[in-house]
Design a protein around this motif. Sequence first.
Motif, PDB file in Angstrom:
ATOM      1  N   PHE A  74       0.728  -1.146   0.015  1.00 47.62           N
ATOM      2  CA  PHE A  74      -0.036   0.089   0.148  1.00 47.62           C
ATOM      3  C   PHE A  74       1.014   1.126   0.110  1.00 47.62           C
ATOM      4  O   PHE A  74       1.759   1.379   0.824  1.00 47.62           O
ATOM      5  N   ARG A  75       0.600   2.294  -1.030  1.00 47.99           N
ATOM      6  CA  ARG A  75       1.364   3.230  -1.096  1.00 47.99           C
ATOM      7  C   ARG A  75       3.094   3.024  -1.213  1.00 47.99           C
ATOM      8  O   ARG A  75       3.754   3.680  -0.563  1.00 47.99           O
ATOM      9  N   ARG A  76       3.219   1.932  -1.974  1.00 46.20           N
ATOM     10  CA  ARG A  76       4.595   1.573  -2.410  1.00 46.20           C
ATOM     11  C   ARG A  76       5.419   1.300  -1.019  1.00 46.20           C
ATOM     12  O   ARG A  76       6.510   1.028  -1.147  1.00 46.20           O
ATOM     13  N   ARG A  77       4.554   0.650  -0.445  1.00 47.05           N
ATOM     14  CA  ARG A  77       5.415   0.158   1.074  1.00 47.05           C
ATOM     15  C   ARG A  77       4.581  -1.389   1.559  1.00 47.05           C
ATOM     16  O   ARG A  77       3.522  -1.251   1.608  1.00 47.05           O
ATOM     17  N   PRO A  78       5.352  -2.309   1.711  1.00 42.69           N
ATOM     18  CA  PRO A  78       4.891  -3.433   2.220  1.00 42.69           C
ATOM     19  C   PRO A  78       4.415  -3.356   3.690  1.00 42.69           C
ATOM     20  O   PRO A  78       5.110  -2.622   4.391  1.00 42.69           O
ATOM     21  N   HIS A  79       3.200  -4.079   4.092  1.00 43.45           N
ATOM     22  CA  HIS A  79       2.757  -4.020   5.241  1.00 43.45           C
ATOM     23  C   HIS A  79       2.432  -5.548   5.367  1.00 43.45           C
ATOM     24  O   HIS A  79       1.843  -6.335   4.698  1.00 43.45           O
ATOM     25  N   VAL A  80       2.972  -6.181   6.718  1.00 47.41           N
ATOM     26  CA  VAL A  80       2.644  -7.462   6.963  1.00 47.41           C
ATOM     27  C   VAL A  80       2.028  -7.734   8.450  1.00 47.41           C
ATOM     28  O   VAL A  80       2.788  -6.919   9.407  1.00 47.41           O
ATOM     29  N   ALA A  81       1.207  -8.544   8.695  1.00 42.91           N
ATOM     30  CA  ALA A  81       0.558  -8.698  10.005  1.00 42.91           C
ATOM     31  C   ALA A  81       0.627 -10.116  10.343  1.00 42.91           C
ATOM     32  O   ALA A  81       0.218 -10.780   9.449  1.00 42.91           O
ATOM     33  N   PHE A  82       0.918 -10.751  11.570  1.00 42.79           N
ATOM     34  CA  PHE A  82       0.797 -12.081  11.703  1.00 42.79           C
ATOM     35  C   PHE A  82      -0.327 -12.283  13.082  1.00 42.79           C
ATOM     36  O   PHE A  82      -0.367 -11.346  13.873  1.00 42.79           O
ATOM     37  N   GLY A  83      -0.865 -13.157  13.058  1.00 41.10           N
ATOM     38  CA  GLY A  83      -1.967 -13.339  13.959  1.00 41.10           C
ATOM     39  C   GLY A  83      -3.254 -13.055  13.663  1.00 41.10           C
ATOM     40  O   GLY A  83      -3.327 -11.898  12.856  1.00 41.10           O
ATOM     41  N   SER A  84      -4.480 -13.496  13.916  1.00 39.22           N
ATOM     42  CA  SER A  84      -5.747 -13.200  13.510  1.00 39.22           C
ATOM     43  C   SER A  84      -6.239 -11.521  14.064  1.00 39.22           C
ATOM     44  O   SER A  84      -6.676 -10.789  13.490  1.00 39.22           O
ATOM     45  N   ARG A  85      -5.879 -11.214  15.163  1.00 39.37           N
ATOM     46  CA  ARG A  85      -6.013  -9.902  15.682  1.00 39.37           C
ATOM     47  C   ARG A  85      -5.333  -8.889  15.097  1.00 39.37           C
ATOM     48  O   ARG A  85      -5.743  -7.654  14.536  1.00 39.37           O
ATOM     49  N   ALA A  86      -3.975  -9.141  14.663  1.00 40.53           N
ATOM     50  CA  ALA A  86      -3.072  -8.078  13.948  1.00 40.53           C
ATOM     51  C   ALA A  86      -3.404  -8.088  12.334  1.00 40.53           C
ATOM     52  O   ALA A  86      -3.693  -6.939  11.978  1.00 40.53           O
ATOM     53  N   VAL A  87      -4.045  -9.264  12.024  1.00 39.40           N
ATOM     54  CA  VAL A  87      -4.604  -9.108  10.564  1.00 39.40           C
ATOM     55  C   VAL A  87      -5.953  -8.503  10.389  1.00 39.40           C
ATOM     56  O   VAL A  87      -6.063  -7.407   9.755  1.00 39.40           O
ATOM     57  N   GLN A  88      -6.724  -8.590  11.479  1.00 38.54           N
ATOM     58  CA  GLN A  88      -8.070  -7.710  11.502  1.00 38.54           C
ATOM     59  C   GLN A  88      -7.751  -6.162  11.711  1.00 38.54           C
ATOM     60  O   GLN A  88      -8.431  -5.223  10.995  1.00 38.54           O
ATOM     61  N   GLN A  89      -6.609  -6.089  12.491  1.00 35.94           N
ATOM     62  CA  GLN A  89      -6.254  -4.669  12.642  1.00 35.94           C
ATOM     63  C   GLN A  89      -5.758  -3.754  11.386  1.00 35.94           C
ATOM     64  O   GLN A  89      -6.234  -2.566  11.060  1.00 35.94           O
ATOM     65  N   LEU A  90      -4.769  -4.719  10.940  1.00 40.54           N
ATOM     66  CA  LEU A  90      -4.159  -4.052   9.604  1.00 40.54           C
ATOM     67  C   LEU A  90      -5.552  -3.875   8.632  1.00 40.54           C
ATOM     68  O   LEU A  90      -5.495  -3.036   7.849  1.00 40.54           O
ATOM     69  N   SER A  91      -6.273  -4.907   8.481  1.00 37.97           N
ATOM     70  CA  SER A  91      -7.340  -4.730   7.455  1.00 37.97           C
ATOM     71  C   SER A  91      -8.241  -3.624   7.604  1.00 37.97           C
ATOM     72  O   SER A  91      -8.708  -2.785   7.003  1.00 37.97           O
ATOM     73  N   ARG A  92      -8.518  -3.205   8.894  1.00 33.31           N
ATOM     74  CA  ARG A  92      -9.332  -1.980   9.437  1.00 33.31           C
ATOM     75  C   ARG A  92      -8.556  -0.690   9.153  1.00 33.31           C
ATOM     76  O   ARG A  92      -9.232   0.071   8.533  1.00 33.31           O
ATOM     77  N   GLU A  93      -7.348  -0.764   9.293  1.00 34.51           N
ATOM     78  CA  GLU A  93      -6.603   0.440   8.843  1.00 34.51           C
ATOM     79  C   GLU A  93      -6.314   0.639   7.407  1.00 34.51           C
ATOM     80  O   GLU A  93      -6.569   1.941   7.110  1.00 34.51           O
ATOM     81  N   LEU A  94      -6.217  -0.374   6.628  1.00 31.69           N
ATOM     82  CA  LEU A  94      -6.193  -0.056   5.198  1.00 31.69           C
ATOM     83  C   LEU A  94      -7.589   0.231   4.705  1.00 31.69           C
ATOM     84  O   LEU A  94      -7.670   1.037   3.760  1.00 31.69           O
ATOM     85  N   LYS A  95      -8.654  -0.391   5.293  1.00 28.49           N
ATOM     86  CA  LYS A  95      -9.997   0.252   4.858  1.00 28.49           C
ATOM     87  C   LYS A  95     -10.347   1.588   5.193  1.00 28.49           C
ATOM     88  O   LYS A  95     -10.574   2.387   4.235  1.00 28.49           O
ATOM     89  N   GLN A  96      -9.902   2.025   6.380  1.00 23.58           N
ATOM     90  CA  GLN A  96     -10.233   3.535   6.886  1.00 23.58           C
ATOM     91  C   GLN A  96      -9.078   4.457   5.943  1.00 23.58           C
ATOM     92  O   GLN A  96      -9.542   5.498   5.788  1.00 23.58           O
ATOM     93  N   THR A  97      -8.134   3.948   5.320  1.00 23.29           N
ATOM     94  CA  THR A  97      -6.986   4.755   4.423  1.00 23.29           C
ATOM     95  C   THR A  97      -7.828   4.691   2.971  1.00 23.29           C
ATOM     96  O   THR A  97      -6.988   5.340   2.226  1.00 23.29           O
ATOM     97  N   GLY A  98      -8.812   3.732   2.841  1.00 25.35           N
ATOM     98  CA  GLY A  98      -9.255   3.803   1.470  1.00 25.35           C
ATOM     99  C   GLY A  98      -8.383   2.832   0.582  1.00 25.35           C
ATOM    100  O   GLY A  98      -8.617   2.731  -0.701  1.00 25.35           O
ATOM    101  N   ALA A  99      -7.737   1.923   1.050  1.00 22.82           N
ATOM    102  CA  ALA A  99      -6.813   0.989   0.324  1.00 22.82           C
ATOM    103  C   ALA A  99      -7.610  -0.179   0.055  1.00 22.82           C
ATOM    104  O   ALA A  99      -7.431  -0.854  -1.044  1.00 22.82           O
ATOM    105  N   VAL A 100      -8.655  -0.627   0.492  1.00 24.36           N
ATOM    106  CA  VAL A 100      -9.550  -1.616   0.256  1.00 24.36           C
ATOM    107  C   VAL A 100     -10.959  -1.252  -0.031  1.00 24.36           C
ATOM    108  O   VAL A 100     -11.518  -0.236   0.274  1.00 24.36           O
TER     109      VAL A 100
END
Length: 100
Positions: A74-100
Amino acid sequence: MADLQKLLFETQAKVTDKEILATARLNARVKAFGGRELSDDIVERINEAIADETDELIAEGVLPDRPDWLAVIFRRRPHVAFGSRAVQQLSRELKQTGAV
């Protein structure tokens, strides 16, 4: 002082040593891609590296099974999350920024 003593000696840890080791090793695999040119297959290569490391961690008895993870660019930068809670948090953050 009493709160500090309670925190250090009476509070159960929520993260195990094995989880810390697994996270450190998985992060090391991802950091190997730092500074590389972003190509079309970078997420695929990151996912392969994570899958290889999780297989090793399972074989060594560090992890009982494969954790959830998410790797995206996203925005020319890799983002990686491990574990279900971290994956959910990253997904929420990406949705808030309009990436998804």
